[in-house]
Design a protein around this motif. Structure first.
Motif, PDB file in Angstrom:
ATOM      1  N   ILE A 186     -38.011 -21.873   4.086  1.00 26.36           N
ATOM      2  CA  ILE A 186     -37.004 -22.769   4.481  1.00 26.36           C
ATOM      3  C   ILE A 186     -35.502 -23.020   4.095  1.00 26.36           C
ATOM      4  CG2 ILE A 186     -36.905 -25.465   4.249  1.00 26.36           C
ATOM      5  CD1 ILE A 186     -39.901 -25.538   3.694  1.00 26.36           C
ATOM      6  N   ASP A 187     -35.371 -22.518   2.992  1.00 27.39           N
ATOM      7  CA  ASP A 187     -33.991 -22.417   2.622  1.00 27.39           C
ATOM      8  C   ASP A 187     -32.969 -21.541   3.403  1.00 27.39           C
ATOM      9  OD1 ASP A 187     -32.101 -23.334   0.362  1.00 27.39           O
ATOM     10  OD2 ASP A 187     -31.676 -21.003   0.158  1.00 27.39           O
ATOM     11  N   VAL A 188     -33.601 -20.491   3.824  1.00 29.22           N
ATOM     12  CA  VAL A 188     -32.812 -19.790   4.802  1.00 29.22           C
ATOM     13  C   VAL A 188     -32.411 -20.774   5.942  1.00 29.22           C
ATOM     14  CG1 VAL A 188     -33.067 -17.701   6.523  1.00 29.22           C
ATOM     15  CG2 VAL A 188     -33.901 -17.548   4.052  1.00 29.22           C
ATOM     16  N   HIS A 189     -33.271 -21.276   6.399  1.00 29.80           N
ATOM     17  CA  HIS A 189     -32.834 -22.105   7.679  1.00 29.80           C
ATOM     18  C   HIS A 189     -31.766 -23.347   7.328  1.00 29.80           C
ATOM     19  CE1 HIS A 189     -33.492 -23.954  11.478  1.00 29.80           C
ATOM     20  NE2 HIS A 189     -33.894 -25.393  10.782  1.00 29.80           N
ATOM     21  N   VAL A 190     -32.168 -23.988   6.446  1.00 26.22           N
ATOM     22  CA  VAL A 190     -31.035 -25.126   5.853  1.00 26.22           C
ATOM     23  C   VAL A 190     -30.167 -25.106   4.643  1.00 26.22           C
ATOM     24  CG1 VAL A 190     -32.858 -26.871   6.581  1.00 26.22           C
ATOM     25  CG2 VAL A 190     -32.897 -26.244   4.318  1.00 26.22           C
ATOM     26  N   HIS A 191     -30.184 -23.949   4.290  1.00 24.98           N
ATOM     27  CA  HIS A 191     -28.948 -23.494   3.474  1.00 24.98           C
ATOM     28  C   HIS A 191     -27.533 -23.816   3.984  1.00 24.98           C
ATOM     29  CE1 HIS A 191     -26.857 -21.859   0.098  1.00 24.98           C
ATOM     30  NE2 HIS A 191     -26.025 -21.056   1.124  1.00 24.98           N
ATOM     31  N   ASP A 192     -26.823 -24.558   3.189  1.00 27.82           N
ATOM     32  CA  ASP A 192     -25.261 -24.942   3.354  1.00 27.82           C
ATOM     33  C   ASP A 192     -25.345 -25.683   4.724  1.00 27.82           C
ATOM     34  OD1 ASP A 192     -23.299 -24.370   1.887  1.00 27.82           O
ATOM     35  OD2 ASP A 192     -23.051 -22.176   2.741  1.00 27.82           O
ATOM     36  N   THR A 193     -26.283 -26.567   4.796  1.00 26.41           N
ATOM     37  CA  THR A 193     -26.403 -27.848   5.863  1.00 26.41           C
ATOM     38  C   THR A 193     -26.339 -28.949   5.167  1.00 26.41           C
ATOM     39  OG1 THR A 193     -28.781 -27.907   6.121  1.00 26.41           O
ATOM     40  CG2 THR A 193     -27.682 -26.007   7.339  1.00 26.41           C
ATOM     41  N   TYR A 194     -26.253 -30.064   6.164  1.00 32.73           N
ATOM     42  CA  TYR A 194     -26.251 -31.463   5.723  1.00 32.73           C
ATOM     43  C   TYR A 194     -27.634 -31.631   5.030  1.00 32.73           C
ATOM     44  CZ  TYR A 194     -22.005 -33.334   6.070  1.00 32.73           C
ATOM     45  OH  TYR A 194     -20.577 -33.674   6.099  1.00 32.73           O
ATOM     46  N   PHE A 195     -28.768 -30.716   5.016  1.00 32.49           N
ATOM     47  CA  PHE A 195     -30.034 -30.981   4.444  1.00 32.49           C
ATOM     48  C   PHE A 195     -29.655 -31.045   2.960  1.00 32.49           C
ATOM     49  CE2 PHE A 195     -34.014 -30.297   2.954  1.00 32.49           C
ATOM     50  CZ  PHE A 195     -35.101 -30.854   3.802  1.00 32.49           C
ATOM     51  N   VAL A 196     -29.020 -30.182   2.551  1.00 31.99           N
ATOM     52  CA  VAL A 196     -28.760 -29.875   0.939  1.00 31.99           C
ATOM     53  C   VAL A 196     -27.768 -31.029   0.636  1.00 31.99           C
ATOM     54  CG1 VAL A 196     -27.585 -28.525  -0.654  1.00 31.99           C
ATOM     55  CG2 VAL A 196     -28.788 -27.455   1.227  1.00 31.99           C
ATOM     56  N   ILE A 197     -26.898 -31.447   1.556  1.00 29.29           N
ATOM     57  CA  ILE A 197     -26.187 -32.749   1.034  1.00 29.29           C
ATOM     58  C   ILE A 197     -26.830 -33.986   0.713  1.00 29.29           C
ATOM     59  CG2 ILE A 197     -24.146 -34.339   1.950  1.00 29.29           C
ATOM     60  CD1 ILE A 197     -23.194 -31.182   1.468  1.00 29.29           C
ATOM     61  N   ALA A 198     -27.848 -33.941   1.973  1.00 30.74           N
ATOM     62  CA  ALA A 198     -28.645 -35.318   1.669  1.00 30.74           C
ATOM     63  C   ALA A 198     -29.782 -35.050   0.522  1.00 30.74           C
ATOM     64  CB  ALA A 198     -29.490 -35.210   3.112  1.00 30.74           C
ATOM     65  N   ALA A 250     -41.136 -29.160 -10.813  1.00 24.59           N
ATOM     66  CA  ALA A 250     -41.708 -30.283  -9.982  1.00 24.59           C
ATOM     67  C   ALA A 250     -42.774 -30.810 -11.220  1.00 24.59           C
ATOM     68  CB  ALA A 250     -42.397 -30.029  -8.934  1.00 24.59           C
ATOM     69  N   ILE A 251     -43.209 -29.884 -12.000  1.00 22.66           N
ATOM     70  CA  ILE A 251     -44.366 -30.417 -12.868  1.00 22.66           C
ATOM     71  C   ILE A 251     -43.934 -31.473 -13.762  1.00 22.66           C
ATOM     72  CG2 ILE A 251     -46.047 -29.813 -14.563  1.00 22.66           C
ATOM     73  CD1 ILE A 251     -46.229 -27.130 -13.123  1.00 22.66           C
ATOM     74  N   PRO A 252     -43.037 -31.315 -14.767  1.00 21.83           N
ATOM     75  CA  PRO A 252     -42.346 -32.301 -15.635  1.00 21.83           C
ATOM     76  C   PRO A 252     -41.837 -33.530 -14.917  1.00 21.83           C
ATOM     77  CG  PRO A 252     -41.084 -30.515 -15.748  1.00 21.83           C
ATOM     78  CD  PRO A 252     -42.316 -29.829 -15.051  1.00 21.83           C
ATOM     79  N   SER A 253     -41.333 -33.159 -13.593  1.00 24.40           N
ATOM     80  CA  SER A 253     -40.565 -34.560 -12.892  1.00 24.40           C
ATOM     81  C   SER A 253     -41.803 -35.087 -12.286  1.00 24.40           C
ATOM     82  CB  SER A 253     -39.776 -33.946 -11.568  1.00 24.40           C
ATOM     83  OG  SER A 253     -38.895 -32.915 -12.187  1.00 24.40           O
ATOM     84  N   GLY A 254     -42.574 -34.540 -11.931  1.00 29.08           N
ATOM     85  CA  GLY A 254     -43.996 -35.378 -11.382  1.00 29.08           C
ATOM     86  C   GLY A 254     -44.382 -36.179 -12.481  1.00 29.08           C
ATOM     87  N   ILE A 255     -44.736 -35.617 -13.741  1.00 25.01           N
ATOM     88  CA  ILE A 255     -45.321 -36.332 -14.782  1.00 25.01           C
ATOM     89  C   ILE A 255     -44.724 -37.579 -14.987  1.00 25.01           C
ATOM     90  CG2 ILE A 255     -45.550 -36.376 -17.315  1.00 25.01           C
ATOM     91  CD1 ILE A 255     -46.122 -33.288 -17.245  1.00 25.01           C
ATOM     92  N   SER A 290     -37.977 -22.770  -9.833  1.00 20.46           N
ATOM     93  CA  SER A 290     -37.846 -24.155  -9.228  1.00 20.46           C
ATOM     94  C   SER A 290     -39.141 -25.067  -8.932  1.00 20.46           C
ATOM     95  CB  SER A 290     -37.074 -23.924  -8.268  1.00 20.46           C
ATOM     96  OG  SER A 290     -35.933 -23.046  -8.428  1.00 20.46           O
ATOM     97  N   ILE A 291     -40.041 -24.535  -8.420  1.00 17.97           N
ATOM     98  CA  ILE A 291     -41.179 -25.008  -8.044  1.00 17.97           C
ATOM     99  C   ILE A 291     -41.848 -25.771  -9.276  1.00 17.97           C
ATOM    100  CG2 ILE A 291     -43.163 -25.243  -6.838  1.00 17.97           C
ATOM    101  CD1 ILE A 291     -42.130 -22.976  -5.031  1.00 17.97           C
ATOM    102  N   ALA A 292     -41.745 -24.801 -10.492  1.00 19.42           N
ATOM    103  CA  ALA A 292     -42.388 -25.466 -11.489  1.00 19.42           C
ATOM    104  C   ALA A 292     -41.624 -26.523 -12.045  1.00 19.42           C
ATOM    105  CB  ALA A 292     -42.347 -24.224 -12.501  1.00 19.42           C
ATOM    106  N   LEU A 340     -38.933 -34.102  -3.729  1.00 20.06           N
ATOM    107  CA  LEU A 340     -39.621 -33.615  -2.586  1.00 20.06           C
ATOM    108  C   LEU A 340     -38.849 -32.562  -1.532  1.00 20.06           C
ATOM    109  CD1 LEU A 340     -42.288 -35.803  -1.592  1.00 20.06           C
ATOM    110  CD2 LEU A 340     -42.587 -34.196  -3.044  1.00 20.06           C
ATOM    111  N   THR A 341     -37.882 -33.026  -1.260  1.00 17.76           N
ATOM    112  CA  THR A 341     -36.926 -32.247  -0.424  1.00 17.76           C
ATOM    113  C   THR A 341     -36.271 -30.963  -1.188  1.00 17.76           C
ATOM    114  OG1 THR A 341     -35.006 -33.721  -0.774  1.00 17.76           O
ATOM    115  CG2 THR A 341     -36.334 -33.844   1.257  1.00 17.76           C
ATOM    116  N   GLY A 342     -36.095 -31.202  -2.664  1.00 15.40           N
ATOM    117  CA  GLY A 342     -35.698 -30.153  -3.455  1.00 15.40           C
ATOM    118  C   GLY A 342     -36.730 -29.096  -3.338  1.00 15.40           C
ATOM    119  N   LEU A 343     -38.167 -29.377  -3.291  1.00 11.54           N
ATOM    120  CA  LEU A 343     -39.123 -28.493  -3.446  1.00 11.54           C
ATOM    121  C   LEU A 343     -38.904 -27.556  -1.964  1.00 11.54           C
ATOM    122  CD1 LEU A 343     -42.366 -30.469  -4.765  1.00 11.54           C
ATOM    123  CD2 LEU A 343     -41.361 -28.124  -5.487  1.00 11.54           C
TER     124      LEU A 343
END
Ligand code: HEM
Ligand SMILES: [Cu+2]
Lengths: 538, 211
Positions: free
Chosen positions: A374-386, A324-329, A320-322, A364-367
């Motif tokens: 981090i995902d353990v903390h914010v999974h299924d919260t409004y962070f994902v919605i945002a 970011a490379i083509p997206s960043g390009i 998933s982090i990878a 960036l929030t996808g990263l």
């Protein structure tokens, strides 16, 4: 009757009867059919969203019942994802522009194109029927065992609607791929394709390969609900995680179906807005294909806390982090293109700028979400919605509006009010951020998604969000008014109001039914802006 | 009817049109593979999770009947290929004949399959409500459920194929599909038939043979 005389009639004037629209095989008219129908579904989804935000104004959840709230966010998700976002840019602008951009008369299979619209409409009517019949309460994700054993809404009907619309996706994707391969005009090499075409091409690959997996998955959950099949039921030896794997194997690539066409639109807008050749054309083109390909291998990032093995999670996190490379390009190359350009601040280009900012934030929030801890903390919260609203609403919907403002003069032949266009772009940007930025904070503080009763300390941020949504809704309505106004009163646009490159701007506005009087011949690289400027100076 | 075939709307020449039709069919078949791919991955996941029970359950399938059907389908593919070749050579009647033969074999497959389902039903193998089941564990049920879904989906594809081939055979014989000019219709339909065949070639070992 002479050939040329008939050919010059614009596609809008070639036949006025209802039949000439409903039985048309002209890609441009089919595009219009899609614009009208997806606008309708956008409103359906928006009404559900309005109900959700109204209910969230107070912590008590007093507007809707629990069940009503579940049904509201489910229909919002189902309609927005499958009936607005997925067809939004490909089926409207892709349909209209692809043949024009590559110098073709039409798509490879014009009748299939019309069939695809009818399938879309049948599925859409099914969805409306689901609504009238009382809705569904599973969320757009149809997770088992909720959908197969406990949900009491019209799961099978809703699944059928999504199943049917899948055929429309597959046929459209197939049509686009063959068109790009076989119908390019002489001189339109792969290295000269507009970047919008590249992105539609990459999207089509995903449409064709991912959609069938969703289809079979929906068949399986429907059978399971009807006959107690048990493939996803652990009591019989089945596995609910298997459902999540199959669902996300489609649905993560599907998020790229939703955003890749937007990235293509922005490449066009950035080049035209800066009046410069796009920086690193090959990289931007290749990054679309790379995103499409990588997108097939990251689905497990939706299952970090579902109980999949830690090794799988680590691999999915890395992949998933990878992405970011083509997206960043893309983002870097747009920035480099804008650098020292004579940037126009006309409406389409304001939308493009808004897009870049919002897409970077969403990415960036996808990263962050792709990080296991981090995902353990914010999974299924409004962070994902945002996060996904930044990408899909801030990103795709902004790009859709950008495209509409950029190609509108080509499509209808008239200009709209530039001032109002600028205002709309600014209000949409502000309204969007006011709606969704507070949701990052809410999620980080622990507000779960899909609940309408929440602790009172979250109210302030929720009120901000609901007020923002009102502003956003009003801002979305603005273009409707001045676009409709322009249909009648707008000044004639001329062939090329933005002074842009690209074959679509060489035709009259609106284009004639047969697109080009003679087969075009391309002998220049894409985004050949410098040559034009030299011509201006001379 | 026109002497030479007019090139239809978006195409510049007949070769371009031919290539587009071929490519369109290949892409469609790619999406079909992904559809059955979903079934195969479910089968793989179940087998990995419950190997011994699945192996035991698969013993109940009649692999002889399945094997016979495999032979029937492979022969039908041969006939389709011969029909396509005849069509490309401009021999309308031969083409129609071979294609009809293939469609008849397709019907044979469906008939045998129906007989097999009946047999399994009477043996209490099929997950039909109200029927005394022969199986005790959930996994064995699950295996038969998946077998039923997979083979039924395949049979549905085959039924479409039979209708398609029968229609084309009639049209070719009547000259509504002039060969060799419109042989492309036979070629693409043939590709579809071969794919449905290939899917069976994978379904058969996965359900009947891997035990
Ligand atoms: C660029 C286009 C993108 C789109 C359209 C998109 C869309 C979405 C959607 C719709 C969801 C939520 C699904 C749900 O649970 O209902 C989601 C979640 C997620 N996204 Fe994205 N996303 C994009 C980019 C990214 C990127 C670049 C990354 C990582 C580098 C990423 C990582 C994640 C993760 C990890 C989740 C799951 C979080 C959780 O459920 O805990 N996304 N995304
Ligand atoms: Cu994802």
């Amino acid at each position: 009757m002479s050939e040329t005389a008939t050919e010059r009639v614009s596609y809008l004037r070639a036949g006025h009867s209802l039949k000439s629209w409903l039985l048309t095989t002209d890609h441009k008219r089919i595009a219009i059919l899609y614009v009208l129908s997806i606008t309708f579904f956008f409103f359906v989804g928006a009404i559900a969203a309005a109900l959700i935000r109204l209910d969230l104004l107070t912590p008590a959840g007093d507007l809707l019942t629990n069940d009503g709230y579940n049904r509201a966010f489910t229909i919002h998700g189902v309609v927005m994802v499958w009936f607005f976002l997925i067809p939004s840019i490909p089926n409207t602008f892709g349909n209209f522009l692809l043949p024009l951009m590559i110098g073709a008369r039409d798509l490879a299979f014009p009748k299939l194109n019309l069939l695809s619209w009818y399938i879309y409409m049948i599925a859409g009517l099914f969805t409306v029927f689901v609504l009238i019949a009382g809705g569904v309460d599973t969320g757009w994700t149809f997770y088992t065992p909720l959908s197969t054993m406990y949900a009491n809404g019209n799961v099978i009907l809703a699944a059928s609607a999504v199943f049917i619309v899948g055929f429309s996706s597959i046929l459209t994707g197939l049509n686009f791929i063959v068109t790009v391969h076989k119908l390019r005009c002489p001189g339109m090499t792969w290295g000269r394709l507009p970047l919008f075409v590249w992105s539609i091409y990459a999207t089509s690959l995903v449409l064709v390969l991912a959609t069938p997996v969703l289809s079979i998955t929906l068949v399986l959950i429907s059978l399971e609900r009807l006959f107690g099949l048990g493939i996803f039921n652990p009591a019989l030896g089945g596995d609910p995680l298997l459902y999540q794997h199959l669902f996300w194997f489609y649905s993560h690539p599907a998020v790229y179906i939703m955003v890749l066409p937007a990235l293509g639109v922005i490449s066009e807008l950035v080049a035209a807005g800066a009046r410069k050749p796009i920086f690193g054309y090959q990289f931007v083109a290749a990054s679309s294909v790379a995103i499409a390909a990588l997108g097939f291998f990251v689905w497990g990032h939706h299952m970090f806390v579902s109980g999949q093995s830690a090794y799988a999670s680590a691999a999915f996190s890395f992949l998933s982090i990878a992405v970011a490379i083509p997206s960043g390009i893309k983002v870097y190359n747009w920035t480099a293109t804008l650098f020292k350009g004579h940037i126009s601040l006309d409406p389409p280009f304001l939308f493009a700028m808004a897009f870049i900012g919002l897409f970077v934030f969403g990415g960036l929030t996808g990263l962050m979400l792709a990080m296991l801890a981090i995902d353990v903390h914010v999974h299924d919260t409004y962070f994902v919605i945002a996060h996904f609203h930044y990408i899909m609403v801030g990103g795709t919907v902004s790009a859709f509006f950008g495209a509409l403002h950029y190609w509108w003069p080509k499509i209808v032949g008239r200009m709209y009010s530039i001032v109002w266009g600028r205002l709309a772009a600014i209000f949409i940007f502000l309204g969007f951020n006011l709606t969704f930025f507070p949701q990052f904070l809410l999620g980080y503080l622990g507000m779960p998604r899909r609940y309408h009763v929440y602790p009172p300390e979250f109210q302030v941020l929720n009120v901000f969000s609901s007020v923002g949504a009102t502003l956003l809704g009003a801002a979305y309505l603005m273009p409707f008014i001045y676009f409709i106004h322009s249909l009648r009163y707008g000044a004639p646009a001329g062939d090329n109001p933005w002074g842009a490159t690209g074959l679509e701007w060489t035709t009259p506005s609106p284009p004639p039914k047969h697109n080009f009087d003679s087969v075009p011949l391309v002998d220049r690289p894409p985004y050949d802006y410098e040559v034009e400027m030299e011509g201006d100076n001379a | 009817m026109p002497e030479t075939l007019p090139v239809t709307e978006p195409y510049r020449d007949a070769r371009q049109q031919h290539e587009a039709a071929m490519m369109g069919m290949y892409i469609f078949l790619g999406s079909e593979i992904m559809l059955f791919g979903g079934i195969f991955s479910v089968a793989a996941a179940l087998r990995l999770a419950h190997s011994p029970e699945i192996i035991q359950a698969s013993h109940a399938l009649h692999f002889g009947i399945g094997g016979m059907n495999t032979a029937v389908l492979l022969t039908s593919s041969l006939f389709v290929a011969l029909g396509v070749e005849a069509g490309r050579g401009g021999k309308a009647n031969a083409a129609a004949g071979w294609v009809t033969a293939a469609a008849v074999l397709g019907l044979c497959f469906l008939a045998v399959k129906a007989y097999e389902y009946r047999l399994e039903f009477s043996e209490g193998l099929l997950p039909v409500p109200g029927v005394q089941s022969r199986y005790v564990t959930g996994v064995q049920h699950l295996f038969m459920d998946l077998y039923l879904v997979a083979t039924a989906l395949h049979a549905l594809h085959l039924t479409i194929g039979v209708v398609l081939l029968a229609t084309l055979a009639v049209q070719t014989a009547r000259g509504a599909i002039p060969v060799p000019e419109r042989a492309i219709v036979l070629i693409t339909a043939g590709l579809y038939w071969h794919l449905v065949d290939v899917v069976w070639v994978f379904l058969y070992p996965v359900f009947y043979l891997a035990r």
